[in-house]
Design a protein around this motif. Sequence first.
Motif, PDB file in Angstrom:
ATOM      1  N   THR A 164      19.766 -76.433  52.915  1.00 13.68           N
ATOM      2  CA  THR A 164      19.563 -76.369  54.369  1.00 13.68           C
ATOM      3  C   THR A 164      20.862 -76.788  55.071  1.00 13.68           C
ATOM      4  O   THR A 164      20.955 -77.895  55.593  1.00 13.68           O
ATOM      5  CB  THR A 164      18.416 -77.304  54.791  1.00 13.68           C
ATOM      6  OG1 THR A 164      18.702 -78.636  54.304  1.00 13.68           O
ATOM      7  CG2 THR A 164      17.092 -76.835  54.208  1.00 13.68           C
ATOM      8  N   THR A 167      20.573 -77.911  58.917  1.00 16.64           N
ATOM      9  CA  THR A 167      19.910 -79.208  59.024  1.00 16.64           C
ATOM     10  C   THR A 167      20.831 -80.321  58.549  1.00 16.64           C
ATOM     11  O   THR A 167      20.932 -81.383  59.184  1.00 16.64           O
ATOM     12  CB  THR A 167      18.622 -79.223  58.190  1.00 16.64           C
ATOM     13  OG1 THR A 167      17.749 -78.203  58.646  1.00 16.64           O
ATOM     14  CG2 THR A 167      17.926 -80.568  58.285  1.00 16.64           C
ATOM     15  N   SER A 367      15.464 -82.139  62.821  1.00 12.09           N
ATOM     16  CA  SER A 367      14.089 -81.856  62.401  1.00 12.09           C
ATOM     17  C   SER A 367      13.668 -80.451  62.815  1.00 12.09           C
ATOM     18  O   SER A 367      13.004 -79.738  62.049  1.00 12.09           O
ATOM     19  CB  SER A 367      13.135 -82.891  63.007  1.00 12.09           C
ATOM     20  OG  SER A 367      13.494 -84.200  62.635  1.00 12.09           O
ATOM     21  N   LEU A 370      15.321 -78.132  60.574  1.00 11.69           N
ATOM     22  CA  LEU A 370      14.682 -78.190  59.258  1.00 11.69           C
ATOM     23  C   LEU A 370      13.447 -77.301  59.217  1.00 11.69           C
ATOM     24  O   LEU A 370      13.194 -76.614  58.221  1.00 11.69           O
ATOM     25  CB  LEU A 370      14.307 -79.635  58.923  1.00 11.69           C
ATOM     26  CG  LEU A 370      13.631 -79.859  57.569  1.00 11.69           C
ATOM     27  CD1 LEU A 370      14.571 -79.498  56.428  1.00 11.69           C
ATOM     28  CD2 LEU A 370      13.155 -81.303  57.422  1.00 11.69           C
ATOM     29  N   GLU A 373      14.665 -73.741  58.742  1.00 11.23           N
ATOM     30  CA  GLU A 373      15.219 -73.434  57.413  1.00 11.23           C
ATOM     31  C   GLU A 373      14.167 -73.518  56.311  1.00 11.23           C
ATOM     32  O   GLU A 373      14.310 -72.859  55.274  1.00 11.23           O
ATOM     33  CB  GLU A 373      16.398 -74.370  57.122  1.00 11.23           C
ATOM     34  CG  GLU A 373      17.598 -74.081  58.024  1.00 11.23           C
ATOM     35  CD  GLU A 373      18.841 -74.857  57.635  1.00 11.23           C
ATOM     36  OE1 GLU A 373      19.892 -74.237  57.433  1.00 11.23           O
ATOM     37  OE2 GLU A 373      18.762 -76.108  57.535  1.00 11.23           O
TER      38      GLU A 373
END
Length: 429
Positions: A164, A167, A367, A370, A373
């Motif tokens: 990720t 992120t 977040s 995230l 992803e």
Amino acid sequence: MMDQLREQARRAAPSALALGQWLLLAGLAGLACGLAGAAFTWCVAQATALRAGHPWLLFCMPVAGLIIAWSYRICGMENDSGTNQIIASVRGGERPLVRLAPLIFLGSVLTHLTGGSAGREGAALQIGGSISAGIGRLLRLGARNTNTIIQCGMAGLFSALFGTPLTATVFALEVVNVGQFRYAALFPCLLSALIANAIPRALDLPAERYHLAGLPELGPVSLLQCGALAVLAALVSIAFCILMHRTGHWYKKYLPNQYLRALVGAASVIVLTLIEGSGDYNGAGGHIIELAVEGHVHVPWAFLLKMLFTALTLGAGFRGGEIVPTLFIGSTFGCAVGPLLGLDPAFGAAVSMIALFCGVVNCPLASIFLSIELFGGDGLLFFALACALAFLLSGRFSLYSSQNIVYSKLEARLNDQYQTEKETERLSC
């Protein structure tokens, strides 16, 4: 005309120089972190598979704890504060030593091999931070550039482990000083994360990805349901932070000897595992997260058991991280509670997982990225709402005691000023 061109070139020269510098430095950090991340990912996966095939390795946990405590002591790192030290070092604190990388690597692999409940990101941030700090020390970088390259290492290892990069980049920038974002470090961290992410993927090591199921229609009712779940997830995040910090404090208070802490912690995890019986709460628990986001949870209180197992493991001095356990706790909690609020259990697991992550690290932008992803762009507004609420309601609680929350979450003022004014009001009453 020539004078104007020369003036424009003179103005552009610092930016061009900075670009060339960070192409080299961030590229070097990304390459080193990508290789280290690939090796770490493979070793943890092999340790997990080996433990699954040989359950008796659980009883070796006391030996692993003693080895971890001894290795840190002989290297003069017995007072190492883990991820907190890495975060503090970005603000110009004590720089992490290169020898931290092999120590946390070995300690995390031993923890996973013997069934300790831990994740990987704590090791990732520490390995990446210590490697990149070593690069900065070797090249004799100044204080600010060293701060930036440490963040590059944090982003690089995080990206290599989880796949990720966006992120990882935003997390490395956001986690240090919540409310302040160093844009100058954006390009170096992103470049490091992209390079580091490419190496494990080229070696066919998978990135973390989940299918988003049970997505409701966007509307007032579904937003209220999602918001209610986020509020509950924020409360769980506070409980988890308190449990993690209090358990570590209690261990050190009542068991000041680090070897005795390791033995007691290992014994506690072994006894709980034998009582519980399934072994679902040992290791990182990635397979349980997958089941939860598919809408299945074995027992409604699985999140409580994972909280307990993780606190007992990491508080005793075993190594790893708290983020994968956080995703476990969030997904199982949402899977169990989501249907009570009218949400699909799979969707509840996804939203709660991201909200709980936000609540314990205080990084709302990371977040939200995230969620994209891991689950794709569908349901982005639901995830954004959950992150905003979890961030607001988690207050000053955090898994990382060295994290600096610059602004009050309740009022648009600097937190130091806010606290001073509140104290003045209290004394005048």
